[in-house]
Design a protein around this motif. Structure first.
Motif, PDB file in Angstrom:
ATOM      1  N   GLY A   1       0.817  -1.209   0.000  1.00 24.05           N
ATOM      2  CA  GLY A   1       0.000   0.000   0.000  1.00 24.05           C
ATOM      3  C   GLY A   1       0.847   1.254   0.000  1.00 24.05           C
ATOM      4  N   MET A   2       1.868   1.282   0.837  1.00 19.57           N
ATOM      5  CA  MET A   2       2.721   2.474   0.906  1.00 19.57           C
ATOM      6  C   MET A   2       3.457   2.697  -0.415  1.00 19.57           C
ATOM      7  SD  MET A   2       2.061   4.012   3.551  1.00 19.57           S
ATOM      8  CE  MET A   2       1.859   4.177   5.309  1.00 19.57           C
ATOM      9  N   ALA A   3       3.930   1.616  -1.024  1.00 17.48           N
ATOM     10  CA  ALA A   3       4.645   1.768  -2.300  1.00 17.48           C
ATOM     11  C   ALA A   3       3.700   2.257  -3.396  1.00 17.48           C
ATOM     12  CB  ALA A   3       5.283   0.441  -2.703  1.00 17.48           C
ATOM     13  N   ILE A   4       2.456   1.762  -3.388  1.00 16.52           N
ATOM     14  CA  ILE A   4       1.493   2.245  -4.382  1.00 16.52           C
ATOM     15  C   ILE A   4       1.278   3.751  -4.206  1.00 16.52           C
ATOM     16  CG2 ILE A   4      -0.944   2.186  -5.071  1.00 16.52           C
ATOM     17  CD1 ILE A   4      -0.908  -0.825  -4.552  1.00 16.52           C
ATOM     18  N   LEU A   5       1.040   4.178  -2.960  1.00 16.41           N
ATOM     19  CA  LEU A   5       0.711   5.588  -2.706  1.00 16.41           C
ATOM     20  C   LEU A   5       1.907   6.507  -2.960  1.00 16.41           C
ATOM     21  CD1 LEU A   5      -1.410   5.105   0.527  1.00 16.41           C
ATOM     22  CD2 LEU A   5      -2.241   5.684  -1.769  1.00 16.41           C
ATOM     23  N   LEU A   6       3.095   6.111  -2.528  1.00 16.97           N
ATOM     24  CA  LEU A   6       4.255   6.978  -2.739  1.00 16.97           C
ATOM     25  C   LEU A   6       4.631   7.024  -4.226  1.00 16.97           C
ATOM     26  CD1 LEU A   6       6.319   6.071   0.454  1.00 16.97           C
ATOM     27  CD2 LEU A   6       5.002   8.160   0.024  1.00 16.97           C
TER      28      LEU A   6
ATOM     29  N   GLY B   1     -20.427  -2.370  -8.729  1.00 21.54           N
ATOM     30  CA  GLY B   1     -21.209  -3.534  -9.135  1.00 21.54           C
ATOM     31  C   GLY B   1     -20.472  -4.529 -10.021  1.00 21.54           C
ATOM     32  N   GLN B   2     -19.211  -4.240 -10.345  1.00 22.96           N
ATOM     33  CA  GLN B   2     -18.407  -5.136 -11.182  1.00 22.96           C
ATOM     34  C   GLN B   2     -17.235  -5.655 -10.353  1.00 22.96           C
ATOM     35  OE1 GLN B   2     -19.177  -5.755 -14.413  1.00 22.96           O
ATOM     36  NE2 GLN B   2     -20.965  -4.411 -14.207  1.00 22.96           N
ATOM     37  N   PRO B   3     -16.579  -6.741 -10.823  1.00 21.08           N
ATOM     38  CA  PRO B   3     -15.339  -7.123 -10.135  1.00 21.08           C
ATOM     39  C   PRO B   3     -14.338  -5.957 -10.213  1.00 21.08           C
ATOM     40  CG  PRO B   3     -16.015  -8.831 -11.694  1.00 21.08           C
ATOM     41  CD  PRO B   3     -16.910  -7.649 -11.926  1.00 21.08           C
ATOM     42  N   SER B   4     -13.601  -5.756  -9.136  1.00 20.04           N
ATOM     43  CA  SER B   4     -12.571  -4.703  -9.153  1.00 20.04           C
ATOM     44  C   SER B   4     -11.527  -5.056 -10.214  1.00 20.04           C
ATOM     45  CB  SER B   4     -11.942  -4.575  -7.771  1.00 20.04           C
ATOM     46  OG  SER B   4     -11.540  -5.844  -7.291  1.00 20.04           O
ATOM     47  N   LEU B   5     -10.758  -4.059 -10.644  1.00 19.30           N
ATOM     48  CA  LEU B   5      -9.844  -4.259 -11.770  1.00 19.30           C
ATOM     49  C   LEU B   5      -8.832  -5.371 -11.517  1.00 19.30           C
ATOM     50  CD1 LEU B   5     -10.733  -2.004 -13.745  1.00 19.30           C
ATOM     51  CD2 LEU B   5      -8.315  -1.484 -13.970  1.00 19.30           C
TER      52      LEU B   5
ATOM     53  N   ASP C   1      -8.805  -0.203  -4.219  1.00 16.96           N
ATOM     54  CA  ASP C   1      -9.384  -1.555  -4.186  1.00 16.96           C
ATOM     55  C   ASP C   1      -8.293  -2.610  -4.052  1.00 16.96           C
ATOM     56  OD1 ASP C   1     -11.959  -0.635  -4.371  1.00 16.96           O
ATOM     57  OD2 ASP C   1     -12.137  -0.924  -6.528  1.00 16.96           O
ATOM     58  N   LEU C   2      -7.179  -2.348  -4.697  1.00 16.29           N
ATOM     59  CA  LEU C   2      -6.050  -3.281  -4.594  1.00 16.29           C
ATOM     60  C   LEU C   2      -5.523  -3.308  -3.161  1.00 16.29           C
ATOM     61  CD1 LEU C   2      -4.013  -5.061  -6.132  1.00 16.29           C
ATOM     62  CD2 LEU C   2      -2.717  -2.987  -6.645  1.00 16.29           C
ATOM     63  N   MET C   3      -5.342  -2.123  -2.570  1.00 13.55           N
ATOM     64  CA  MET C   3      -4.821  -2.042  -1.198  1.00 13.55           C
ATOM     65  C   MET C   3      -5.784  -2.669  -0.201  1.00 13.55           C
ATOM     66  SD  MET C   3      -2.950   1.655  -0.995  1.00 13.55           S
ATOM     67  CE  MET C   3      -4.125   2.634  -1.885  1.00 13.55           C
ATOM     68  N   ASP C   4      -7.088  -2.452  -0.428  1.00 11.87           N
ATOM     69  CA  ASP C   4      -8.101  -2.986   0.487  1.00 11.87           C
ATOM     70  C   ASP C   4      -8.474  -4.427   0.156  1.00 11.87           C
ATOM     71  OD1 ASP C   4      -8.227  -0.515   1.656  1.00 11.87           O
ATOM     72  OD2 ASP C   4     -10.085   0.102   0.674  1.00 11.87           O
TER      73      ASP C   4
ATOM     74  N   MET D   1      -2.537  -7.745  -9.617  1.00  7.51           N
ATOM     75  CA  MET D   1      -1.972  -6.585  -8.917  1.00  7.51           C
ATOM     76  C   MET D   1      -1.210  -5.694  -9.898  1.00  7.51           C
ATOM     77  SD  MET D   1       0.926  -6.454  -5.910  1.00  7.51           S
ATOM     78  CE  MET D   1       2.339  -6.725  -6.970  1.00  7.51           C
ATOM     79  N   GLY D   2      -0.368  -6.293 -10.708  1.00  9.32           N
ATOM     80  CA  GLY D   2       0.436  -5.509 -11.653  1.00  9.32           C
ATOM     81  C   GLY D   2      -0.437  -4.736 -12.614  1.00  9.32           C
ATOM     82  N   MET D   3      -1.458  -5.397 -13.158  1.00  4.28           N
ATOM     83  CA  MET D   3      -2.322  -4.719 -14.116  1.00  4.28           C
ATOM     84  C   MET D   3      -3.084  -3.569 -13.447  1.00  4.28           C
ATOM     85  SD  MET D   3      -1.672  -5.756 -16.994  1.00  4.28           S
ATOM     86  CE  MET D   3      -1.466  -7.013 -18.236  1.00  4.28           C
ATOM     87  N   ALA D   4      -3.539  -3.783 -12.215  1.00  2.17           N
ATOM     88  CA  ALA D   4      -4.272  -2.719 -11.513  1.00  2.17           C
ATOM     89  C   ALA D   4      -3.347  -1.544 -11.220  1.00  2.17           C
ATOM     90  CB  ALA D   4      -4.882  -3.256 -10.227  1.00  2.17           C
TER      91      ALA D   4
END
Lengths: 395, 395
Positions: free
Chosen positions: A130-135, B103-107, B93-96, B129-132
């Motif tokens: 998460g931190m790497a995504i945000l930074l 209403g759709q699957p997250s990316l 969505d990736l972090m969480d 994860m990479g694609m998102a």
């Protein structure tokens, strides 16, 4: 002194200072939100302390080649590319699960360790991610902020903007293709070269040069064919050419670029040089010294990267060599003995010698492409030095 | 028709069309790089088809309130905020580890499923994860592209730029604080409110309003105290105020904003409304209907979100109620029976009734803050409608 150190050093020190100044300002903004943001600000500053500043160098000399004067404003605008690059590296390391960057733990690993040390709630890995995504997101956003606060006139920024936009779409699209190719198991040389075109050639060399040229008011019609793939929106060649910029300074060595030949020359220089640069990177990724690369020895093999070097090695390998390569490729536990074995196998295929020949040939092609281009002599010389320096064995 | 539908609907349809047009152009750019990028382009288009367009609405009415005329250019600039928001949602969505969005699957789940279906190499989770990460990065970058290609004059864009910059630093810094607070176990109401200030109040309401006002040429000195935390760089109040914009159109209802009172009124409106908006979001996150929220029922509980609603509930809970809340909070297997139990416990603390009271009070405060502000009557009315609509039970 390595070849090209003059051209590189000239820009690098000033880019370093511009980045320090910008990041210092942002640090103030972040810390106004509370001291909790200090580790983030420090990780960013640490990451930005390193790097060869190649993209700013190409942007700067793209500007100078188009007759732009030496000034602090172009250094600021060029340095902004380093923020984009740093953000992309933070995200790249996360995607590749790389533990190291520029000799330090990668950003997600820094925060993962912080979480583990403090025995915080939840998963340390998810926290680091998460931190790497945000930074990384912050760094990518700061690209625009530094670019637009560079001090360059509004007209120049408006001309440069579509090139910066295109460059970013290309680099992330290139990474998407790379990830997809790895997943789908595309191991062809052609597949690897397509990724190189987007991820390296355009992103590292061609677009930074075009950006500098566009900022200086050069006509980018020569880059039109390349950009014509767009649906005719604001990214199309016509928009990129922008206003023909009556303020463009005089150039020596040729006509004033009204036919777009400067942009075409930059493309002709960038295409072979991008491939040479990537091949050098591929070789360093297997054979490089960690002190030089900032990554553990053999990291590309450990991460199973689908490089051109490996594609060539596979295409020439005996059954025994292929077996060795396949055994270690993507093995997270790859050790010194394994590295030595896989290095010997790759060298044995002749792929390294082939890549070295390709590098030499492409660098010569790149330098030759500058002959007769409508640019200043100083810039022509600097770009020739940069071509050599960016692809040198001691990288 | 729900209250505020006129003000919201007025902008929403035009924002929808502007986004469709922009994304259609980008699709052309991406597909020029090969058909392999089609799934990425389609996922982005699908995500952008949804959304309430609140940030564009606040930006648009911030502009109109400052006397800016109704025109397609401000719709384009305002719509750019939706690209930033979509990119932030993809990363969020990736972090969480959220499975669903709109209403759709997250990316990340879409690409994870694609990988699994095709039995590709490596980890499907890592691929998703990479694609998102990459598609989120693209969306974040496109914000600037759409903003600068909006067609607004260069002077307007130059005035708006620092507000957009600040807004982005704030939202990612706010998410950083949120992630840190969750990891470090900060369960106080004060901690939750600090996150709300950055992640919601400023990002969703105050900065979009300021952006619209800055684009229209309003003096942002009234927002100065708020921005004075910066180290005095290009983000400081002085830079934000920009040129006093001789081109600013006339306003009714008060002096022409030279004292910055319009920006101050927007802040006074945005602060309480942001809290009300977040409280409504907190209630929907536990009690909302999936058809309305686009997320599974009770998703905030399942994800263990550290919301203000939960902080209030904890602060008022009996030992028995606290036990129920703690048992289910962050439980990925939370089912219908568990949701019913945790809902009853939270309601039993009185936290929901308290939040509803707070929402009502804050919305009234927000609307009252517009009284006497130097803005057009039409904008005052629209912003009052927006305040109600953005915090309504049927969200």
């Amino acid at each position: 002194m390595t070849p090209g150190s003059a051209a590189l050093g000239h820009v690098r020190d000033r880019v370093d200072r511009a980045l320090q100044s910008f990041v210092g300002q942002q640090r103030g903004v972040l810390l106004a939100g509370g001291d909790d943001l200090r580790p983030g600000a420090e990780s960013i500053a640490g990451l930005l302390a390193g790097g060869k500043r190649l993209r700013p160098a190409f942007c700067y000399w793209g500007w100078r080649g188009a007759g732009g004067p030496d000034c602090p404003e172009i250094i600021n605008a060029a340095a902004a590319l380093e923020l984009l690059h740093a953000g992309a590296l933070v995200h790249d390391d996360l995607m590749d699960a790389s533990a190291t960057r520029r000799g330090q733990p990668s950003l997600h690993r820094q925060f993962e360790a912080r979480h583990a040390d403090r025995r915080w709630h939840g998963s340390a890995g998810a926290f680091g991610m998460g931190m790497a995504i945000l930074l990384g997101d912050l760094l990518i956003c700061w690209t625009d902020e530094m670019f637009h606060a560079s001090g360059l006139p509004g007209d120049a920024l408006r001309r440069g903007r579509p090139v910066l936009d295109r460059m970013r779409t290309e680099v992330f699209a290139g990474q998407y293709l790379d990830l997809l190719g790895q997943a789908a198991g595309d191991e062809t040389v052609a597949g690897a070269l397509r990724v190189v075109e987007f991820k390296t050639t355009k992103y590292t060399i061609e677009r930074p040069l075009h950006l500098g040229a566009a900022l200086a008011g050069a006509d980018l019609a020569g880059a039109g064919a390349d950009l014509a793939g767009s649906a005719g929106g604001p990214l199309a060649a016509g928009a990129l050419a922008g206003s023909p910029a009556g303020g463009a300074p005089a150039r020596d060595g040729g006509p004033a670029g009204g036919d777009g030949s400067l942009a075409a020359a930059y493309t002709a220089y960038g295409l072979p040089l991008g491939i040479a640069f990537q091949l050098r990177d591929d070789i360093l990724g297997v054979f490089g010294d960690p002190a030089q690369t900032g990554k553990p020895a053999g990291d590309d093999v450990r991460e199973g990267k689908r490089t051109v070097l490996l594609a060539i090695a596979r295409s020439r390998a005996t059954a025994g060599q292929a077996q060795v390569i396949n055994r270690y490729l993507g093995d997270p536990l790859l050790d010194q003995a394994g590295i030595a074995e896989v290095r010997a196998a790759i060298t044995g295929t002749g792929a390294v010698a082939e890549c070295e020949r390709m590098i030499g040939r492409r660098v010569s092609e790149a330098i030759a492409a500058l002959d007769g281009a409508p640019m200043t002599g100083e810039a022509r010389e600097a770009l020739a030095e940069l071509a050599v320096a960016a692809t040198a064995r001691d990288g």
